[in-house]
Design a protein around this motif. Structure first.
Motif, PDB file in Angstrom:
ATOM      1  N   UNK A  78      28.893 -18.186  -1.078  1.00 11.57           N
ATOM      2  CA  UNK A  78      27.977 -17.180  -1.184  1.00 11.57           C
ATOM      3  C   UNK A  78      28.550 -15.759  -0.569  1.00 11.57           C
ATOM      4  N   UNK A  79      27.875 -14.667  -0.239  1.00 14.29           N
ATOM      5  CA  UNK A  79      28.398 -13.578  -0.115  1.00 14.29           C
ATOM      6  C   UNK A  79      29.180 -13.606   1.534  1.00 14.29           C
ATOM      7  N   UNK A  80      28.178 -14.172   2.322  1.00 11.20           N
ATOM      8  CA  UNK A  80      28.415 -14.222   3.786  1.00 11.20           C
ATOM      9  C   UNK A  80      29.861 -15.122   4.024  1.00 11.20           C
ATOM     10  N   UNK A  84      33.143 -21.024  10.216  1.00 10.13           N
ATOM     11  CA  UNK A  84      34.472 -21.364   9.281  1.00 10.13           C
ATOM     12  C   UNK A  84      35.453 -20.434  10.099  1.00 10.13           C
ATOM     13  N   UNK A  85      34.804 -19.105  10.443  1.00 13.51           N
ATOM     14  CA  UNK A  85      35.980 -18.154  11.239  1.00 13.51           C
ATOM     15  C   UNK A  85      36.307 -18.532  12.348  1.00 13.51           C
ATOM     16  N   UNK A  86      35.463 -19.164  13.358  1.00 11.19           N
ATOM     17  CA  UNK A  86      35.630 -19.782  14.405  1.00 11.19           C
ATOM     18  C   UNK A  86      36.719 -20.996  14.273  1.00 11.19           C
ATOM     19  N   UNK A  93      24.976 -12.241   5.930  1.00  8.67           N
ATOM     20  CA  UNK A  93      25.399 -11.000   5.873  1.00  8.67           C
ATOM     21  C   UNK A  93      24.556  -9.840   4.897  1.00  8.67           C
ATOM     22  N   UNK A  94      23.989 -10.317   3.814  1.00  9.29           N
ATOM     23  CA  UNK A  94      23.251  -9.581   2.952  1.00  9.29           C
ATOM     24  C   UNK A  94      21.956  -9.130   3.696  1.00  9.29           C
ATOM     25  N   UNK A  95      21.299  -9.973   4.438  1.00  8.20           N
ATOM     26  CA  UNK A  95      19.934  -9.416   4.976  1.00  8.20           C
ATOM     27  C   UNK A  95      20.282  -8.607   6.132  1.00  8.20           C
ATOM     28  N   UNK A  96      21.375  -8.855   6.726  1.00 12.26           N
ATOM     29  CA  UNK A  96      21.723  -8.045   8.261  1.00 12.26           C
ATOM     30  C   UNK A  96      22.065  -6.729   7.420  1.00 12.26           C
ATOM     31  N   UNK A 144      33.527 -13.902   5.348  1.00 11.84           N
ATOM     32  CA  UNK A 144      34.118 -14.716   6.394  1.00 11.84           C
ATOM     33  C   UNK A 144      35.486 -14.928   5.907  1.00 11.84           C
ATOM     34  N   UNK A 145      35.533 -15.393   4.595  1.00 15.33           N
ATOM     35  CA  UNK A 145      37.181 -15.652   4.037  1.00 15.33           C
ATOM     36  C   UNK A 145      38.113 -14.185   4.146  1.00 15.33           C
TER      37      UNK A 145
END
Lengths: 585, 585
Positions: A507-509, A479-481, B131-134, A513-514
């Motif tokens: 989700x949290x990831x 998404x970022x890319x 992200x949460x895992x990292x 990214x947002x």
């Protein structure tokens, strides 16, 4: 509550004489079919034939108590027998007490695993096996099983866990072929093939009803068993090198105790898990298909418990891993079984057989059982699927072929694991590159469509991106890319609208990214706006600081967002600024 | 094409004197920072300190040729050093030649794996780490690393791969504390903490510029090194039990050859893969953050090749696994580095240090290096994330906490694997239960919305289901269950419309489920219709028999489908048959 775990409490209440008659009738037919099959599959699993009978008694009773399918017939099946042979063969030699113990322990481990998965309601794990992987695995198993039985038809000693080894073994021993064995095995195979295709029309031609002919044809293997026993006795083939079943212990199943040896369990738990999952998937597919025909429903999570109980029962009565079989369940269904009680009556039938019939099996040639197996499993080999998959989806084709190839070359365990891994990798690969589209307004409507596929209206300083996927950790990086690349290509952009109508979850990831996108666009003086965010997603975002820090606004509709933001320009837009954006992705 | 694999060809063409000056300036600053860090991280990895220097020379040159980030500084980093210690410690004892060989082999394996993944463009695999895992893994690693260094501050011998063992070891040896070592270690730690937070304002207060103070503060570890060496020499601490670095070989890195022993490679390939993925994810995050600040872009797939080349270079020059480090890259960036050439100049600086400075390090206390590590890694420990995740997403919180817990209790390797597994299981669980909604028409519009959330118009004999997910093997079973259950609950239904506006893909398993649904609904005399199927999905379905066999029609719009099918009723609908459907899911 109790009825959830004991479905017998539900159907048992309305049990009556009419149902009893139908169930008994079905049980007789399934028993006749199951006796030679049980012996044959035990042979395939590398076990004494009587173990197949043991595995067809208590497990059926356990399933009748815990299972939710009205017509599923459990017992030894081909693929699971092959997997048992592969797993037990890795820890002990066929014919030893250790081999039998390993098979019993496999049943116990598999039963416990299935029951735990059922209690945890983890039936969704079976989803890891996609249709192309399952069908590839079944096809390859069919080929492996049929090949493994050729040695019994030829009367030679050959081994191997995978196809090249099996073929090599057959090639090097074909000179030792026993002609008398071949003279039993080849006609038996041809007869059973004919029974499968030609017996029904032939019986109908001599005046039998369609249904009667259909059921009578299922007794074909019994006919082959009787005829070949007679041939052995009358021609004295026992002295001519024809391998016979020999002495089968007479009596009810013994009480057996699975091994609690930790090192054995460490060696067997992975194969036991694979056996559980393959068995469960096969069984549930059969049960669902049959239930749908009568508008009944099964509960996959309770099925795990039912099959778990069956396997635990099998372990404690000297059997080996069992599951619901396709052919026998269809016979049970066609013969009119109405409740799982039919399975319990079948168990009684098999118990009577192991009490009284086993002495008659002394002169049964192993080649006859091998013929039964070959004819049964060749119907598993499906040669149409690869072509269909190739036309429909290259990724599914790849998973199918990989599963077939690895199962044939490296054996059943690696085959299943590789199939799951390939399917998952392809899925994750696609999930990490989801679909997104630059959208514009369809003239004179409030709809927004892909600029590449439709004639739509856009303005240079507003970039609308529709994201066709939930934002999860698998695609957060993408998404970022993607967003930053689209913005980098369009220097005129001052507002980015992410249209989130298809975003069911962030989700949290995805949130991180947002935040990163918001931050980077903010540095460049570009606003980030969200439109058509679903209610539950908005609620969740509201629990973070994201909306406060958002360098733009949240719009209920994409149309509203586009209308407002396209006004926000230093100079007014040139008149008739309609144009078709093309080739923008 | 060549420039894709050798980014140096691109930035090298415009290299000029101004850029050279900036790169040289940055290289001097990074070199000063990297010397104590390299020694300290080698210590953390259980290796001789000089190995840290070797790992900071050729790998930097290799990255300068193959890497795409202009400012990333590669070399030994804390987390990868810990993982190296854990992997090498499993095959050999610290201090032996086998241990060093294992570390070198890890670098070689990791380099080869990264390069292959890069050539296969398989950077998406890094997405498996959410992200949460990292962040859980980094936090737990920080705690583990800081704890592992306490023994050097106390001057005791204690070991352990996981937190309980480490704490137990410290508790049982704390009586042996060497007071002179403690007298070096505690002040060094406090000084370095102060340097981190208080040095910049203090330097500014005495008249230094903000940027100058910032950079000077990075030299804090060098000051600590010099001061503690002076303390050792002046107080004669070598005779008082203070552990010193001792003789460090002088000279350039040796030519080393990784082991080709298959049994060693079998033991090391899993840890090498984990080191590769963790190192890659850490490095790419840093590189992306810095690139975005200057509106540059990096290529994740080429980064794999760059890091692969660095690790191969490390292996052949007696080093151990390296990756891009956060702190040093930020320093490099802040000091004005413009191209990867700055990394090559840093390599020259470190090479000069290993040629001429190593004799000066003889009297350096190990406690000083431990203090450097403790202060560096405690900034990795992030105590705010668990609370944020708990509020935002329970699933992400679970993955985070599981990763922290398992990393602390069972070590780094199991920690990463468990984190990936938990994340994947939760993802698959959610993917197997996607969102779907019964929809109705919003009055006086052509929009269809969830009957539970909006006042909408429906008719009893038409059931419209909007599916908010692609149909893949993970949810194929769910789809069958869901549709048939909804139909079973509504006896009046004669038409089912699946609204596919959010269905981006239908894989072979999804297609089979649709076929099964079509078949079963057909048996019950119910039509199955699809609306708003996307172009590419329709194209694909067109290559199968599904559309021919569809027991209903394909409608371009949901509105059209609903309008036509709601007319198709035996009796005309009663007038004003508007009602609000409620509680229907």
């Amino acid at each position: 509550m109790l009825a959830r775990y004991f479905p017998i409490l539900e159907w048992g209440r309305t049990y009556n004489r009419g149902v009893l008659t139908n169930d008994l009738m079905a049980a007789v037919i399934v028993t006749i079919m199951l006796i030679p099959q049980s012996l044959a599959y035990a042979l395939l699993a590398g076990l004494p034939p009587v173990v197949g009978l043991y595995a067809s008694i208590l497990p059926l009773v356990a399933y009748a108590i815990f299972g939710t399918s009205r017509t599923l017939a459990v017992g030894p099946v081909a693929v699971v027998s092959l997997m048992t042979a592969s797993a037990a063969g890795a820890v002990a030699a066929q014919g030893t007490a250790e081999y039998l113990e390993a098979a019993i322990t496999l049943a116990a481990l598999s039963g416990i695993m299935l029951a735990i998965l059922g209690i945890l309601r983890a039936g969704f794990l079976a989803n890891l096996l996609s249709h192309p992987v399952i069908s590839g695995f079944i096809t390859a198993s069919g080929i492996l099983i049929a090949t493994s039985q050729l040695k019994h038809i030829l009367g030679v000693k050959a081994g191997g866990d995978n196809w090249p080894d099996m073929l090599g073994g057959l090639a090097s021993t074909i000179g030792d072929t026993n002609m008398w064995t071949l003279a039993i095995g080849v006609p038996a195979t041809l007869f059973l093939f004919w029974v499968r295709k030609g017996a029904k029309p032939a019986l109908q031609a001599v005046g039998m009803s369609a249904r009667g002919a259909d059921i009578a044809a299922k007794a074909g293997p019994v006919v082959a068993v009787v005829l070949t026993i007679l041939a052995v006795v009358s021609l004295g083939l026992a002295d001519k090198g024809v391998k016979l079943v020999g002495a089968v212990p007479q009596g009810l199943p013994p009480f057996a105790v699975p091994s609690t040896d930790l090192s054995l369990i460490q060696q067997l738990w992975v194969p036991a898990l694979l056996i559980s999952i393959i068995g469960f998937v096969e069984s549930v597919s059969v049960a669902q298909t049959l239930a749908a025909k009568r508008r009944q429903r099964i509960s996959p999570d309770q099925e795990l418990i039912g099959l778990g109980a069956s396997n635990i029962a099998s372990a404690f009565s000297g059997g080996y891993p069992v599951t619901g079989g396709f052919a026998r369940s269809v016979v049970n269904f066609d013969a009119g079984a109405e409740t799982p009680a039919a399975g319990a009556y079948t168990a009684v039938g098999i118990a009577l057989a192991s009490l009284f019939l086993t002495p008659l099996l002394f002169n049964l040639p192993v080649a006859t059982l091998a013929a039964t197996i070959i004819v049964a499993v060749l119907s598993l080999v499906d040669l149409k699927t690869p072509g269909q998959l190739w036309r429909y989806s290259k990724a599914d084709f790849a998973a199918h072929i990989a599963t077939i190839g690895i199962t044939l070359l490296a054996g059943v365990e690696l085959g299943v694991i590789a199939g799951v891994a390939v399917g998952l990798l392809l899925y994750l690969w696609r999930a990490s590159r989801p679909h997104a589209a630059i959208v514009g307004r369809v003239p004179e409507t409030e709809h927004f469509r892909n600029v590449e596929r439709h004639k739509v209206f856009t303005v240079p300083h507003v970039l609308s991106i529709r994201i066709d996927e939930s934002l999860t950790y698998l695609n957060a990086r993408w998404l970022e890319e993607y967003v930053l690349e689209q913005v980098a290509e369009r220097p005129a952009v001052r507002h980015v609208i992410l249209m989130c109508s298809a975003v069911n979850e962030i989700d949290a990831s995805g949130l991180e990214s947002l935040e990163a996108i918001n931050h980077r666009l903010g540095d460049a003086g570009i606003g980030l706006h969200l439109s058509e965010v679903k209610g539950p997603v908005t609620d969740r975002l509201g629990r973070t600081h994201f909306l406060d820090e958002l360098n733009g606004r949240l719009f209920l509709s994409q149309n509203r967002a586009f209308a407002e933001l396209s006004q926000d320009t230093g100079e007014p837009p040139p008149p008739n600024d309609h144009y078709l954006a093309r080739g923008m992705i």
